[in-house]
Write a protein that holds these residues in place. Structure first.
Motif, mmCIF file in Angstrom:
data_model
loop_
_atom_site.group_PDB
_atom_site.id
_atom_site.type_symbol
_atom_site.label_atom_id
_atom_site.label_comp_id
_atom_site.label_asym_id
_atom_site.label_seq_id
_atom_site.Cartn_x
_atom_site.Cartn_y
_atom_site.Cartn_z
ATOM 1 N N HIS A 154 6.585 42.510 25.727
ATOM 2 C CA HIS A 154 6.722 43.314 24.502
ATOM 3 C C HIS A 154 8.201 43.406 24.113
ATOM 4 O O HIS A 154 8.553 43.206 22.953
ATOM 5 C CB HIS A 154 6.181 44.733 24.711
ATOM 6 C CG HIS A 154 4.699 44.838 24.782
ATOM 7 N ND1 HIS A 154 4.027 44.791 25.971
ATOM 8 C CD2 HIS A 154 3.767 45.016 23.817
ATOM 9 C CE1 HIS A 154 2.726 44.933 25.741
ATOM 10 N NE2 HIS A 154 2.538 45.069 24.430
ATOM 11 N N TRP A 155 9.046 43.726 25.096
ATOM 12 C CA TRP A 155 10.475 43.858 24.820
ATOM 13 C C TRP A 155 11.076 42.549 24.345
ATOM 14 O O TRP A 155 11.906 42.538 23.435
ATOM 15 C CB TRP A 155 11.227 44.387 26.043
ATOM 16 C CG TRP A 155 10.965 45.831 26.296
ATOM 17 C CD1 TRP A 155 10.323 46.368 27.369
ATOM 18 C CD2 TRP A 155 11.317 46.930 25.452
ATOM 19 N NE1 TRP A 155 10.249 47.737 27.233
ATOM 20 C CE2 TRP A 155 10.857 48.119 26.075
ATOM 21 C CE3 TRP A 155 11.965 47.045 24.219
ATOM 22 C CZ2 TRP A 155 11.038 49.380 25.516
ATOM 23 C CZ3 TRP A 155 12.148 48.305 23.662
ATOM 24 C CH2 TRP A 155 11.685 49.450 24.307
ATOM 25 N N THR B 132 1.629 50.299 25.625
ATOM 26 C CA THR B 132 2.526 50.498 26.758
ATOM 27 C C THR B 132 3.417 49.269 26.843
ATOM 28 O O THR B 132 2.936 48.150 27.043
ATOM 29 C CB THR B 132 1.724 50.665 28.070
ATOM 30 O OG1 THR B 132 0.836 51.774 27.919
ATOM 31 C CG2 THR B 132 2.660 50.901 29.248
ATOM 32 N N MET B 133 4.698 49.479 26.682
ATOM 33 C CA MET B 133 5.650 48.372 26.629
ATOM 34 C C MET B 133 5.865 47.766 28.013
ATOM 35 O O MET B 133 6.040 48.484 28.991
ATOM 36 C CB MET B 133 6.978 48.865 26.067
ATOM 37 C CG MET B 133 6.898 49.412 24.652
ATOM 38 S SD MET B 133 6.579 48.159 23.419
ATOM 39 C CE MET B 133 8.214 47.442 23.305
ATOM 40 N N ASP B 134 5.845 46.423 28.055
ATOM 41 C CA ASP B 134 6.227 45.714 29.268
ATOM 42 C C ASP B 134 7.235 44.631 28.884
ATOM 43 O O ASP B 134 7.688 44.579 27.734
ATOM 44 C CB ASP B 134 5.010 45.163 30.019
ATOM 45 C CG ASP B 134 4.236 44.098 29.249
ATOM 46 O OD1 ASP B 134 4.772 43.529 28.285
ATOM 47 O OD2 ASP B 134 3.088 43.827 29.624
ATOM 48 N N ALA B 135 7.589 43.786 29.814
ATOM 49 C CA ALA B 135 8.676 42.819 29.590
ATOM 50 C C ALA B 135 8.427 41.922 28.383
ATOM 51 O O ALA B 135 9.343 41.675 27.591
ATOM 52 C CB ALA B 135 8.895 41.977 30.842
#
Length: 109
Positions: free
Chosen positions: A42-43, A37-40
Motif C-alpha cells: 500500500h505504501w 489496513t496499510m502494509d508495505a
C-alpha cells in the motif's frame, strides 16, 4: 472542514484540501476510514502516486500504476484485480488519491 483527529482540512468527500498537509499519520487515518489496513505494498503505491503527481501535476493512469507494480512484484500483483483487493469497495483510483492526500480524480487513474 477541519478534522481534528488528523489536524488537517478535508473537504466534504474526505480529501485533503491542501496536499502539503499530508503525512503518513494522515494517510493511515484516511485509510482506516476507508476500511484499509496499510502494509508495505500500500505504501509503495501511495508513494509512487504522490511522486508521479509531484512530477507531472497529474495522477497516473491506472495502466501506468499496474505496470509499475508488475515490474517490481510480478504479474500476479501487477493487475487491476490485485489493486481492487488492496483498495476494496468502490473506486480504486479515488481511494488511492484520497489516502495519498491528492485531489479526487476526475476520471480513473
Amino acid at each position: 472542514m477541519k478534522c481534528s483527529q488528523i489536524n488537517a482540512n478535508i473537504n466534504e468527500q474526505g480529501y485533503l484540501i491542501h496536499i502539503e498537509d499530508w503525512n503518513e499519520d494522515i494517510a493511515m487515518h484516511l485509510a482506516n476510514l476507508e476500511g484499509i489496513t496499510m502494509d508495505a505494498i500500500h505504501w509503495e503505491i501511495i508513494y509512487f502516486v504522490r511522486k508521479f503527481y509531484m512530477e507531472f501535476n497529474a495522477l497516473p493512469k491506472i495502466r501506468i500504476l499496474i505496470n509499475a507494480i508488475a515490474l517490481k512484484h510480478g504479474k500476479e500483483k501487477g493487475n487491476s484485480q490485485f489493486l481492487a483487493r488492496l483498495f476494496p469497495k468502490g473506486s480504486v483510483a479515488q481511494k488511492i488519491a484520497k489516502i495519498s492526500g491528492l485531489p479526487k480524480p476526475i476520471k480513473c487513474l
